[in-house]
Each structure stands twice: as structure tokens, then as C-alpha cells.
Design an enzyme around this catalytic site. Sequence first.
Site, PDB file in Angstrom:
ATOM      1  N   MET A  47       0.837  -1.173   0.000  1.00  0.00           N
ATOM      2  CA  MET A  47       0.000   0.000   0.000  1.00  0.00           C
ATOM      3  C   MET A  47       0.880   1.232   0.000  1.00  0.00           C
ATOM      4  SD  MET A  47      -1.684   2.167   2.736  1.00  0.00           S
ATOM      5  CE  MET A  47      -2.264   3.714   2.196  1.00  0.00           C
ATOM      6  N   PRO A  48       1.299   1.664  -1.144  1.00  0.00           N
ATOM      7  CA  PRO A  48       2.038   2.919  -1.159  1.00  0.00           C
ATOM      8  C   PRO A  48       1.124   4.114  -0.865  1.00  0.00           C
ATOM      9  CG  PRO A  48       2.582   1.580  -3.058  1.00  0.00           C
ATOM     10  CD  PRO A  48       1.385   0.963  -2.411  1.00  0.00           C
ATOM     11  N   LEU A  49       1.684   5.060  -0.172  1.00  0.00           N
ATOM     12  CA  LEU A  49       1.022   6.336   0.070  1.00  0.00           C
ATOM     13  C   LEU A  49       1.898   7.392  -0.580  1.00  0.00           C
ATOM     14  CD1 LEU A  49      -0.956   8.326   1.405  1.00  0.00           C
ATOM     15  CD2 LEU A  49       0.464   8.178   3.471  1.00  0.00           C
ATOM     16  N   THR A  58       5.650   6.407   0.485  1.00  0.00           N
ATOM     17  CA  THR A  58       5.866   5.498   1.603  1.00  0.00           C
ATOM     18  C   THR A  58       5.299   4.154   1.189  1.00  0.00           C
ATOM     19  OG1 THR A  58       5.653   7.327   3.177  1.00  0.00           O
ATOM     20  CG2 THR A  58       5.426   5.096   4.052  1.00  0.00           C
TER      21      THR A  58
END
Length: 127
Positions: A1-3, A72
Site C-alpha cells: 500500500m504505497p502512500l 511510503t
Amino acid sequence: MPLARIDLARGKSAEYRAAVGEVVYDGIIEILKAPKDDRFQVITEHSAGDFVFDPNYLGIERSKDCIFVQVTMNEGRTLDQKRDFYKFVADGLHERLKLRREDVLINLVEVKKENWSFGKGVAQYAQ
């Protein structure tokens, strides 16, 4: 889950900002291999006084159009994937928006899977 957090100087159109987000998302899916629909982004505009960068750091000449992209993500991507992501985003923004490659600063932040909660107060990826 990239932010993904995308920061840029105030004054770009909604279409421009959306295109930046799309290029970053495409790179996250195609290069970093995040699952499709795993799109979480914050795109923020800043006044000139609140968006500070060195115009010549490391001999790279940056203009007022400079943008910051910070992603992130879970740890584990290879160095080649990271390099390919940097190139994919810089090239994509140049091709789509004519943004100079010199004006694309990217920072990747890797975290352990246990550092995410997708909602409900649960660490869905914790083992």
C-alpha cells in the site's frame, strides 16, 4: 500500500495536478508492483515561501516548477525497481506535462508491513 505525497508550487490547474497523480500511480502499479486500485495520494500546493528547495543542489538546476514526490511503501523493492520508478515518473511527467526531468525530486520511504492500518483500527498486513 504505497502512500504518495506530491508537493508543488501553487498555481497549477486541477488537470495538471491530476496528471501528476496519474503518472505517479502508473509507476507505482507498473514498476513497484503494487496491487491495482491501491491508490492513496495527497497532492498539496504551496505558496512560494512555503515550498523551499535549493535551485542547484548536486549540480541539478531546478526551476519554480519543481515538484516533490514522496512514496511510503512496504520494504522489499530492489534497487533496479527504485531506479526504474524514478525514471518512469520523471520521463512520464516530461512526456505528459513537459515538466523538466530536473524538476522532479523523488523520495522513497520503506516501512515494515506492520506499520499500516487500512481502517477499522486493524493492522491488516501484520503477521
